[in-house]
Structures are given as structure tokens and as C-alpha cells.
Design an enzyme around this catalytic site. Structure first.
Site, short mmCIF file in Angstrom:
data_model
loop_
_atom_site.label_atom_id
_atom_site.label_comp_id
_atom_site.label_asym_id
_atom_site.label_seq_id
_atom_site.Cartn_x
_atom_site.Cartn_y
_atom_site.Cartn_z
N LYS A 130 -56.21 58.97 25.62
CA LYS A 130 -54.85 58.44 25.57
C LYS A 130 -53.78 59.43 26.02
O LYS A 130 -52.75 59.03 26.55
CB LYS A 130 -54.54 57.96 24.16
CG LYS A 130 -55.46 56.82 23.71
CD LYS A 130 -55.18 56.42 22.29
CE LYS A 130 -56.14 55.31 21.83
NZ LYS A 130 -55.92 54.95 20.42
N ARG B 159 -55.58 72.40 8.51
CA ARG B 159 -54.64 71.72 9.42
C ARG B 159 -53.31 71.47 8.71
O ARG B 159 -52.24 71.56 9.32
CB ARG B 159 -55.25 70.40 9.88
CG ARG B 159 -54.58 69.81 11.14
CD ARG B 159 -55.47 68.75 11.76
NE ARG B 159 -55.00 68.38 13.08
CZ ARG B 159 -54.58 67.17 13.42
NH1 ARG B 159 -54.58 66.21 12.51
NH2 ARG B 159 -54.19 66.89 14.65
N TYR C 46 -44.29 66.01 4.51
CA TYR C 46 -44.13 67.46 4.56
C TYR C 46 -42.67 67.86 4.80
O TYR C 46 -42.29 68.99 4.54
CB TYR C 46 -44.99 68.06 5.67
CG TYR C 46 -46.46 67.77 5.51
CD1 TYR C 46 -47.23 68.48 4.60
CD2 TYR C 46 -47.09 66.78 6.27
CE1 TYR C 46 -48.59 68.21 4.44
CE2 TYR C 46 -48.44 66.51 6.12
CZ TYR C 46 -49.18 67.22 5.21
OH TYR C 46 -50.52 66.95 5.06
#
Length: 245
Positions: free
Chosen positions: A151, A210, A242
Site C-alpha cells: 500500500k 514499539r 499517547y
């Protein structure tokens, strides 16, 4: 004083629970103050709150100050008295905090597990992206690597800290090469988990590493949309939690 408390409560639009709370706090205030409000009596009242939690103290002082203003406004008092709350509520600890991961940069025997961890922490790469990463998409001389999927294509800058760990790798087809083929995700997780356990970070996972990248970028001032692009996400929705702190 009790009569004025009833009039004060009647002047406010309060729920039944709030009304009970105000009444309780103001009755305590009246017991200490008596029928006459003076600076000395207000100090006595302040002292009576000393052992309370900050939140409870704040609530009581707010109720009393509203009541004192009501008394002044209705000319029961010839001056407006106000109790100052010198204490502040403690700041909430951010839900997402950076963890000390300096141990990941120390030279150790398991270089593959270490490199996997660093690719996640420094670039935010997913396990699937790491196992598909080819040397033809890594340009060390320009300090960039390209992530290609069906993509989107992302060009990421390789941090200076990460360069030495990539330069030491043997160049084949894949960064982690299995005789010209990519390793499985299971292999990657095994290498990563073994390495993390060896450096006393067994509580960490690929997902948590991550997350550390995301937190670090947010703390550096990276905008949520820029971080969305860096991570190759379709939308910033999963990152919003976050950026709330």
C-alpha cells in the site's frame, strides 16, 4: 449560621448528593466558627483540615468560600473573607513513560536479537517489516532505508546510533537472511525474546518496544500526523492515547 446555610443551599441548583456534601462540609465549618466569622476563627478552621487529603481539603475550602461570598453578598458580613488553599493536587504521572533502554546499545554476543530490538526502538518497525527488510532497500551511505509494502512506501532516516549495528552485518538478500529467504515471524520473536531476557528486559516485548519508540518521538515533539506517516499507519487513531498527556 445554620439558618444561613439553609438559605445558601436553597440558592444553588444542586443534586441531592451535592447538597448533602455541601451541608456536611458547612455544618463542620459552623461548628468551629460559631456565630461570628473572624480571621482567627478561619485560621482555626484551616488547621482543622490539616490532616485531610488534598482533594478533600480542596472540596471543603471551595464550599466554604462560596458560602462566605454568599454571606458577604447578602450583607451578613461587612467584608469578603476567603480561605486560600496553599496545597495543589499532585500532578498525575503520565500513563505512558519512557523506559531506560540504554542496555540495548551495549555490545553483546547476540547481535541479531540486539539489532531486531534496535530497529523497533529507533525506527518503530514492526516484526513483519523487519523480516521483509532487504539490503537493496538499505542505503548506509545516505543513512536511509526504505520500507516497501503493498500500500505504501516509506523512506526513513537511519539514526546515527543505529548505523554501527547495521554496518557490522553481512550483506545478503535480506537483512536477516535465511539462505536467500526471509525468516519467519516466529524466528524473529524467539531471537528477540532470548536477547531481551539476556539483558534483563524480559518484561519487554516487540509491542512494548514499539510503544517506547512512539513515546520517545512524542516527547521529542514529533506531531501526531508526522508520526502516523513514519509508522505507516492509515490514521492517527491508535496514537491518540499517547498524545493525551
Amino acid at each position: 449560621m445554620i439558618t444561613f446555610i439553609s438559605k445558601f443551599l436553597a440558592s444553588k441548583s444542586l443534586t441531592l448528593n451535592s447538597q448533602k456534601s455541601y451541608l456536611y462540609d458547612l455544618q463542620q465549618f459552623a461548628e468551629i466558627i460559631g456565630e461570628e466569622v473572624t480571621p482567627n476563627k478561619l485560621k482555626l478552621y484551616e488547621q482543622s483540615l490539616a490532616d485531610l487529603k488534598v482533594s478533600a481539603k480542596k472540596r471543603k475550602i471551595s464550599a466554604v468560600n462560596q458560602f462566605l461570598f454568599f454571606l458577604y453578598e447578602n450583607e451578613v458580613l461587612d467584608r469578603f473573607y476567603k480561605i486560600k488553599n496553599k496545597e495543589k493536587l499532585p500532578l498525575l504521572t503520565p500513563a505512558y513513560q519512557e523506559v531506560d533502554l540504554s542496555v540495548l546499545y551495549r555490545k553483546i554476543g547476540d547481535s541479531k536479537g540486539q539489532l531486531i530490538a534496535l530497529l523497533i526502538v529507533e525506527l518503530g518497525l514492526s516484526p513483519s517489516e523487519i523480516i521483509q527488510l532487504k539490503w537493496e532497500n538499505i542505503a548506509l551511505e545516505f543513512q536511509v532505508l526504505t520500507i516497501v509494502n503493498e500500500k505504501v512506501m516509506r523512506i526513513l532516516e537511519i539514526p546515527q546510533l543505529l548505523l554501527p549495528y547495521l554496518e557490522g552485518e553481512h550483506k545478503a538478500v535480506y537483512l536477516f537472511d535465511n539462505k536467500g529467504e526471509a525468516y519467519s515471524r516466529q524466528w524473529l520473536f524467539q531471537k528477540l525474546n532470548y536477547y531481551l531476557a539476556s539483558v534483563d528486559l524480559s518484561q519487554m516485548t516487540a509491542q512494548k518496544l514499539r510503544e517506547q519508540y512512539i513515546i520517545k518521538e512524542k516527547n521529542k515533539g514529533t506531531a501526531i500526523l508526522d508520526l502516523t506517516r513514519k509508522l505507516g499507519l492509515k490514521s492517527p487513531v491508535t496514537l491518540e492515547k499517547y498524545f493525551k498527556n
